[in-house]
Design a protein around this motif. Structure first.
Motif, PDB file in Angstrom:
ATOM      1  N   PHE A  91       0.851  -1.193   0.000  1.00 34.80           N
ATOM      2  CA  PHE A  91       0.000   0.000   0.000  1.00 34.80           C
ATOM      3  C   PHE A  91       0.884   1.241   0.000  1.00 34.80           C
ATOM      4  O   PHE A  91       2.095   1.150   0.180  1.00 34.80           O
ATOM      5  CB  PHE A  91      -0.954   0.017   1.201  1.00 34.80           C
ATOM      6  CG  PHE A  91      -0.269  -0.018   2.532  1.00 34.80           C
ATOM      7  CD1 PHE A  91       0.285   1.137   3.070  1.00 34.80           C
ATOM      8  CD2 PHE A  91      -0.181  -1.201   3.255  1.00 34.80           C
ATOM      9  CE1 PHE A  91       0.913   1.104   4.297  1.00 34.80           C
ATOM     10  CE2 PHE A  91       0.460  -1.232   4.478  1.00 34.80           C
ATOM     11  CZ  PHE A  91       1.013  -0.081   4.999  1.00 34.80           C
ATOM     12  N   THR A  92       0.247   2.365  -0.229  1.00 33.07           N
ATOM     13  CA  THR A  92       0.961   3.644  -0.218  1.00 33.07           C
ATOM     14  C   THR A  92       0.178   4.624   0.637  1.00 33.07           C
ATOM     15  O   THR A  92      -1.049   4.600   0.613  1.00 33.07           O
ATOM     16  CB  THR A  92       1.006   4.266  -1.621  1.00 33.07           C
ATOM     17  OG1 THR A  92       0.940   3.236  -2.580  1.00 33.07           O
ATOM     18  CG2 THR A  92       2.248   5.075  -1.818  1.00 33.07           C
ATOM     19  N   VAL A  93       0.874   5.451   1.377  1.00 31.54           N
ATOM     20  CA  VAL A  93       0.214   6.546   2.086  1.00 31.54           C
ATOM     21  C   VAL A  93       0.889   7.832   1.640  1.00 31.54           C
ATOM     22  O   VAL A  93       2.115   7.936   1.643  1.00 31.54           O
ATOM     23  CB  VAL A  93       0.326   6.408   3.610  1.00 31.54           C
ATOM     24  CG1 VAL A  93      -0.646   7.348   4.288  1.00 31.54           C
ATOM     25  CG2 VAL A  93       0.089   4.984   4.060  1.00 31.54           C
ATOM     26  N   ARG A  94       0.075   8.793   1.250  1.00 28.38           N
ATOM     27  CA  ARG A  94       0.620  10.054   0.762  1.00 28.38           C
ATOM     28  C   ARG A  94       0.686  11.089   1.887  1.00 28.38           C
ATOM     29  O   ARG A  94       0.042  10.929   2.914  1.00 28.38           O
ATOM     30  CB  ARG A  94      -0.255  10.594  -0.372  1.00 28.38           C
ATOM     31  CG  ARG A  94      -0.176   9.743  -1.613  1.00 28.38           C
ATOM     32  CD  ARG A  94      -1.131  10.231  -2.686  1.00 28.38           C
ATOM     33  NE  ARG A  94      -0.935   9.461  -3.898  1.00 28.38           N
ATOM     34  CZ  ARG A  94       0.026   9.734  -4.788  1.00 28.38           C
ATOM     35  NH1 ARG A  94       0.826  10.768  -4.623  1.00 28.38           N
ATOM     36  NH2 ARG A  94       0.178   8.971  -5.843  1.00 28.38           N
TER      37      ARG A  94
ATOM     38  N   VAL B  64      -4.679   9.974   5.639  1.00 27.71           N
ATOM     39  CA  VAL B  64      -4.758   8.955   6.682  1.00 27.71           C
ATOM     40  C   VAL B  64      -5.288   7.683   6.030  1.00 27.71           C
ATOM     41  O   VAL B  64      -6.402   7.668   5.512  1.00 27.71           O
ATOM     42  CB  VAL B  64      -5.710   9.371   7.822  1.00 27.71           C
ATOM     43  CG1 VAL B  64      -5.778   8.261   8.870  1.00 27.71           C
ATOM     44  CG2 VAL B  64      -5.256  10.672   8.457  1.00 27.71           C
ATOM     45  N   LEU B  65      -4.458   6.645   6.020  1.00 26.87           N
ATOM     46  CA  LEU B  65      -4.934   5.350   5.539  1.00 26.87           C
ATOM     47  C   LEU B  65      -5.311   4.520   6.752  1.00 26.87           C
ATOM     48  O   LEU B  65      -4.490   4.267   7.622  1.00 26.87           O
ATOM     49  CB  LEU B  65      -3.851   4.640   4.725  1.00 26.87           C
ATOM     50  CG  LEU B  65      -4.189   3.198   4.321  1.00 26.87           C
ATOM     51  CD1 LEU B  65      -5.372   3.152   3.358  1.00 26.87           C
ATOM     52  CD2 LEU B  65      -2.998   2.485   3.703  1.00 26.87           C
TER      53      LEU B  65
ATOM     54  N   LEU C 247     -12.283   4.745  12.600  1.00 28.72           N
ATOM     55  CA  LEU C 247     -11.784   4.773  11.231  1.00 28.72           C
ATOM     56  C   LEU C 247     -12.586   5.758  10.383  1.00 28.72           C
ATOM     57  O   LEU C 247     -12.029   6.542   9.619  1.00 28.72           O
ATOM     58  CB  LEU C 247     -11.860   3.375  10.629  1.00 28.72           C
ATOM     59  CG  LEU C 247     -10.816   2.418  11.187  1.00 28.72           C
ATOM     60  CD1 LEU C 247     -11.204   0.984  10.913  1.00 28.72           C
ATOM     61  CD2 LEU C 247      -9.444   2.720  10.596  1.00 28.72           C
ATOM     62  N   PHE C 248     -13.903   5.714  10.552  1.00 25.41           N
ATOM     63  CA  PHE C 248     -14.741   6.606   9.749  1.00 25.41           C
ATOM     64  C   PHE C 248     -14.430   8.062  10.070  1.00 25.41           C
ATOM     65  O   PHE C 248     -14.518   8.938   9.240  1.00 25.41           O
ATOM     66  CB  PHE C 248     -16.217   6.332  10.012  1.00 25.41           C
ATOM     67  CG  PHE C 248     -16.660   4.980   9.514  1.00 25.41           C
ATOM     68  CD1 PHE C 248     -15.938   4.329   8.523  1.00 25.41           C
ATOM     69  CD2 PHE C 248     -17.786   4.375  10.025  1.00 25.41           C
ATOM     70  CE1 PHE C 248     -16.340   3.086   8.057  1.00 25.41           C
ATOM     71  CE2 PHE C 248     -18.195   3.134   9.561  1.00 25.41           C
ATOM     72  CZ  PHE C 248     -17.462   2.484   8.581  1.00 25.41           C
TER      73      PHE C 248
ATOM     74  N   ARG D 164      -9.054   6.795   3.516  1.00 27.46           N
ATOM     75  CA  ARG D 164      -9.363   5.533   2.840  1.00 27.46           C
ATOM     76  C   ARG D 164      -9.296   4.444   3.893  1.00 27.46           C
ATOM     77  O   ARG D 164      -8.530   4.546   4.849  1.00 27.46           O
ATOM     78  CB  ARG D 164      -8.301   5.223   1.783  1.00 27.46           C
ATOM     79  CG  ARG D 164      -8.337   6.121   0.567  1.00 27.46           C
ATOM     80  CD  ARG D 164      -7.337   5.631  -0.466  1.00 27.46           C
ATOM     81  NE  ARG D 164      -5.966   5.755  -0.007  1.00 27.46           N
ATOM     82  CZ  ARG D 164      -4.983   4.937  -0.367  1.00 27.46           C
ATOM     83  NH1 ARG D 164      -5.222   3.893  -1.151  1.00 27.46           N
ATOM     84  NH2 ARG D 164      -3.758   5.125   0.082  1.00 27.46           N
ATOM     85  N   VAL D 165     -10.062   3.392   3.717  1.00 28.12           N
ATOM     86  CA  VAL D 165      -9.999   2.275   4.662  1.00 28.12           C
ATOM     87  C   VAL D 165      -9.666   1.008   3.891  1.00 28.12           C
ATOM     88  O   VAL D 165     -10.305   0.693   2.880  1.00 28.12           O
ATOM     89  CB  VAL D 165     -11.339   2.085   5.402  1.00 28.12           C
ATOM     90  CG1 VAL D 165     -11.282   0.831   6.274  1.00 28.12           C
ATOM     91  CG2 VAL D 165     -11.645   3.300   6.252  1.00 28.12           C
ATOM     92  N   ALA D 166      -8.645   0.318   4.345  1.00 28.94           N
ATOM     93  CA  ALA D 166      -8.346  -1.005   3.813  1.00 28.94           C
ATOM     94  C   ALA D 166      -8.661  -2.003   4.918  1.00 28.94           C
ATOM     95  O   ALA D 166      -8.568  -1.669   6.095  1.00 28.94           O
ATOM     96  CB  ALA D 166      -6.879  -1.096   3.418  1.00 28.94           C
TER      97      ALA D 166
END
Lengths: 504, 350
Positions: free
Chosen positions: A274-277, A281-282, A461-462, A467-469
């Motif tokens: 995965f990537t986080v920019r 917030v991932l 999380l919400f 994004r949520v994985a």
């Protein structure tokens, strides 16, 4: 049927429970509601004989009883499921059930026990295989075994300490069904929680504790969530932290085909990428124990990957030691707060600056520490992060869970990290501390940090994630947008139901 | 608590001594008064008399050396039980240097530097072996350090009974005496060996290391929560090795100083278990360098007092060991008990 009168219990420096009275009727689900450190668990530990009250008395069916040990409590028909399970991994369910009971004997005959477990399981909808070894069970099943252990003893009072903290939504529903059946069988349940939704679903009556004092006992029908929340924290809740949208920047944290083993040498993280920019917030949703710990520790450098690569800001750090990663701007809020994030016997100040040798956020020579610099800086951090502590020289273990987490946040976030790994950052925290964690994490996002949030609580999380994985069995099983309408879908993905998510 | 513990040990020992002093035809009063008299002697000589106190200081030096070394390891929860072996290796290396390698040197200063360094190096090697095994093969350092004690003790035995036995020593298992240049000067009119100064300097130095250096902070972190230390990026393997290395080096230097300052020759059993007593001293000193020195003085006094008992009251050595055992036992027991709260309940109050 059970009455606790004017119970008080002090620990060095704290009044954990202060003259609390509590009445449990037969066949009711009675919730103890309160923030962490309100005294819920302490009160129940007294009832279960783990602690002894300093003053006050306990009556069962109008008779005085002294409960001196858990064994003694069981003899009085009281059983408790602790937050941390107490199963012997290599024993079967049946063996675990009779463990510590007299009838185990020298040569355990488990045939009869197994039949009884099946019966109980059928009656209450708590199905487990009595022959299964405990280590093969899922968390939800382990909890069922803990409950069966108590029902097996014929207990009429069942204490559950935050039972839903480890469950996914549909397991919670199953638990509640079982509790309703127990009620019908005249078993009383004490349900410890701080999750208002659940409390409103299952309770008959609710006693709210705050700072060791009983605020009130109310009927569920006569109250609302908002009223309970107000009693719990003594002020109105900040219901929603506004989510700020931040322009996302370049790729900061990148993980490619990561494969990691757990401590037993089994694959815990299986080919995750995965990537986080920057400014993103991932969220990684998942029930604990699905590889989150190993994933986080591997990215941070405490665990070697078998395969795959980790990049920060485009730089390959797969083989870089922790110290270097910290210097490159990687921060980690571990899930095991007391076991890893802090040193309990060192002072708040020493904990705040445990990484200073690497970050040099207060310049300090290795052969002559900059004492004044460090203590000035730590006083500032204590103030900025509103850490409640008698002094910055106090040992960290004397702080409450929320304040310990603030110490961790202060250390990890005050150095303006490029990437933050936050593993279960609000677990076990009260609402006030939770809000604080949310606020600080969102601030990091605003400052342009890439945040990886590993959590089980969907509300969290919400609220935070862009994004949520979903992680299940060490794999990312799918992505979903953080939207309440996706709640069931994400819940299903978390529990391993296949094909539920969008591939992304 | 420690005071109570010592009183308890004295009380129990008093029973032993009274029994020992009982003589046919004399009442128990006589035995009791002899016991009290013996106790008086045992305390007043090592602590109340200047020359007795000098003896106490001399006994304290090797204890403090090993104790200070052990602290370094114990602060990181590395259980070095090998102080005795490290002390012996230091003494062996010092003797090797003083008698065989540098015996022609005339400069006492150069000699002292070389010989003490030899002791430190060999003590360090004795710490390095378990350290490397622990860091890379996860062996248990307790077992390895303990076993290495025997290797070191018997190695010294082998030398003094064999190759290194002094031809002019009338067949006693002793090496030759050190040359004059390999003897350390003495202080307090020649009554105390200069090792005292080394011990004090070392303790102050270590105190500084723990309070002000990054080494001190990291070792505190490792000792309190090794997970937190790994998490903070501390290199555990490196610290394990360095800690045992330093621990062994200090004990080894202690062995060398003991040889050069007091004994001037290697002989079997030159240490009456200093390395083991130092374990207790390190703990009772709360792993705090200055505390270790203070506790070491008390234990030095105990050793001297026991010698008094032996010499003037003919107390057999076995009883002296009983006494030392009692002191350790009650001190440790006291420590353990003080962690509990004792409460009394009325009968039937369950």
């Amino acid at each position: 049927m059970l009455e606790m009168k004017d119970i008080a219990k002090s620990f060095p420096g704290v009044k954990a429970v202060d003259d609390v009275s509590f009445v449990l009727k037969s066949g009711e689900v009675h919730t103890l509601l309160g923030e962490n450190g309100a005294g819920k668990t302490t009160l129940m530990n007294i009832l279960f004989g783990i602690y002894r009250q300093d003053s006050g008395e306990i009556l069962i069916d109008g008779k005085h009883v002294k409960i001196s040990s858990p064994h003694n409590a069981i003899a009085h028909g009281i059983g408790m499921v602790q937050q941390h399970f107490t199963l012997v991994p290599s024993f079967t369910v049946a063996e675990n059930t009779v463990l510590g009971l007299r009838e185990l004997g020298v040569f355990p005959r488990t045939g009869r026990v197994e039949r009884r477990i099946r019966e109980l399981g059928d009656t209450y909808g708590l199905k487990v295989d009595p022959d299964a070894r405990a280590w093969t069970l899922s968390v939800g099943e382990k909890q069922r075994v803990e409950i069966l252990k108590i029902l097996y003893t014929g207990a009429k009072i069942l204490i559950l300490d935050e039972p839903t903290a480890v469950l996914v939504p549909h397991e919670t529903r199953a638990l509640f069904d079982a509790l309703r059946k127990m009620k019908e069988a005249d078993t009383s349940v004490v349900f410890i929680s701080h999750k208002l939704d659940e409390v409103m679903q299952i309770s008959d009556r609710i006693t709210v504790l705050r700072k060791g004092l009983a605020v009130d006992t109310v009927d569920k029908k006569a109250t609302t969530k908002a009223a309970l929340a107000k009693m719990m924290v003594g002020r109105d809740l900040l219901v929603d932290v506004p989510r700020t949208d931040v322009e996302t920047g370049s790729k900061i944290l990148e993980v490619k085909n990561l494969r990691v083993n757990d401590d037993r040498g089994l694959t815990a993280v299986n080919d995750i990428s995965f990537t986080v920019r920057a400014g993103e917030v991932l969220g990684i949703a998942g029930v604990e124990g699905n590889g989150q710990r190993e994933l986080a520790e591997c990215i941070y450098g405490m665990r070697k990957p078998l395969n795959g690569k980790v990049f920060i800001d485009g730089q390959d750090i797969t083989r870089t030691p922790v110290r270097k990663r910290v210097q490159l701007g990687l921060s980690f809020i571990p899930q095991d707060r007391k076991g890893m994030a802090i040193s309990p016997n060192l002072s708040v100040e020493e904990n705040l600056f445990a990484k200073n040798y690497a970050t040099q956020s207060v310049p300090s020579h290795p052969l002559l520490s900059n004492r004044t610099g460090v203590s000035t800086a730590s006083r500032k951090l204590v103030r900025d992060f509103s850490i409640v502590t008698p002094s910055e020289k106090t040992r960290a273990k004397y702080l409450s869970g929320g304040n310990i987490q603030k110490v961790v946040l202060a250390r990890e976030l005050s150095s303006s990290p490029k990437a933050v790994i936050a593993a279960q950052p609000t677990r076990g925290l009260d609402v006030g501390a939770m809000e604080f964690v949310y606020k600080t994490l969102l601030e990091q996002k605003k400052k342009g940090a890439a945040v990886l949030l590993l959590a089980g609580d969907l509300d969290e999380l919400f609220r935070l994630a862009d994004r949520v994985a979903v992680i299940y069995g060490g794999k990312l099983v799918g992505y979903a947008s953080p939207d309440s309408s996706n709640r069931e879908k994400i819940g299903l993905m978390m529990s391993g139901a296949s094909g539920a998510g969008d591939e992304a | 608590m420690p005071v109570l513990s010592i009183l308890f040990a004295l009380f129990v020992m008093g029973i032993f001594l009274t029994v020992f002093f009982m003589e046919p035809g004399r009442g128990i009063r006589f035995a009791l008064s002899r016991t009290l008299e013996a106790y008086g002697e045992m305390l007043s000589w090592p602590f109340g008399n200047l020359y007795g106190f000098y003896e106490t200081l001399n006994k304290m030096i090797p204890l403090a050396f090993v104790g200070l070394g052990l602290c370094i390891a114990y602060r990181m929860r590395i259980w070095n039980i090998g102080g005795e072996g490290q002390l012996y290796m230091g003494a062996f290396a010092a003797t090797w240097g003083a008698l065989f390698l540098f015996n022609d040197l005339q400069s006492p200063l150069l000699m002292a530097c070389l010989v003490i360094s030899m002791g430190a190096v060999f003590g360090a090697i004795w710490g390095l072996i378990p350290a490397v095994m622990k860091a890379f093969a996860k062996t248990d350092e307790i077992v390895v350090t303990l076993m290495l004690n025997y290797v070191a003790i018997f190695w010294v035995d082998y030398l003094v009974y064999g190759r290194w036995r002094d031809p002019a020593g009338f067949g006693f298992p002793l090496t030759a005496e050190y040359p004059a240049a390999a003897r350390l000067p003495r202080i307090f009119d020649g009554n105390v060996q200069i090792g005292l100064v080394f011990v004090v300097v070392l303790a102050v130095f270590l105190e500084y290391v723990y309070r002000r250096t990054s080494w001190g902070q990291k070792s505190a972190l490792i000792g309190d929560n090794i997970q937190a230390a790994i998490y903070a990026g501390v290199n555990i393997k490196l610290f394990t090795i360095l800690a045992l290395l330093a621990s062994g080096a200090i004990a080894g230097a202690g062995g060398a100083v003991q040889m050069m300052g007091a004994q001037h020759r290697l002989q079997p059993g030159f240490s009456p278990g200093y390395g083991y007593t130092a374990i207790i001293i390190a703990w009772l000193g709360k792993l705090n360098p200055i505390g270790v020195v203070v506790v070491a003085i008390l234990f030095g006094g105990l050793l001297v007092g026991n010698e008094q008992l032996q010499m003037f009251y003919r107390v057999p050595i076995a009883l002296v060991y009983v006494f030392q055992g009692l002191v350790l036992f009650s001190l440790l027991g006291g420590e353990a008990i003080s962690r509990y709260r004792i409460r009394f309940h009325k009968r039937g109050d369950e």
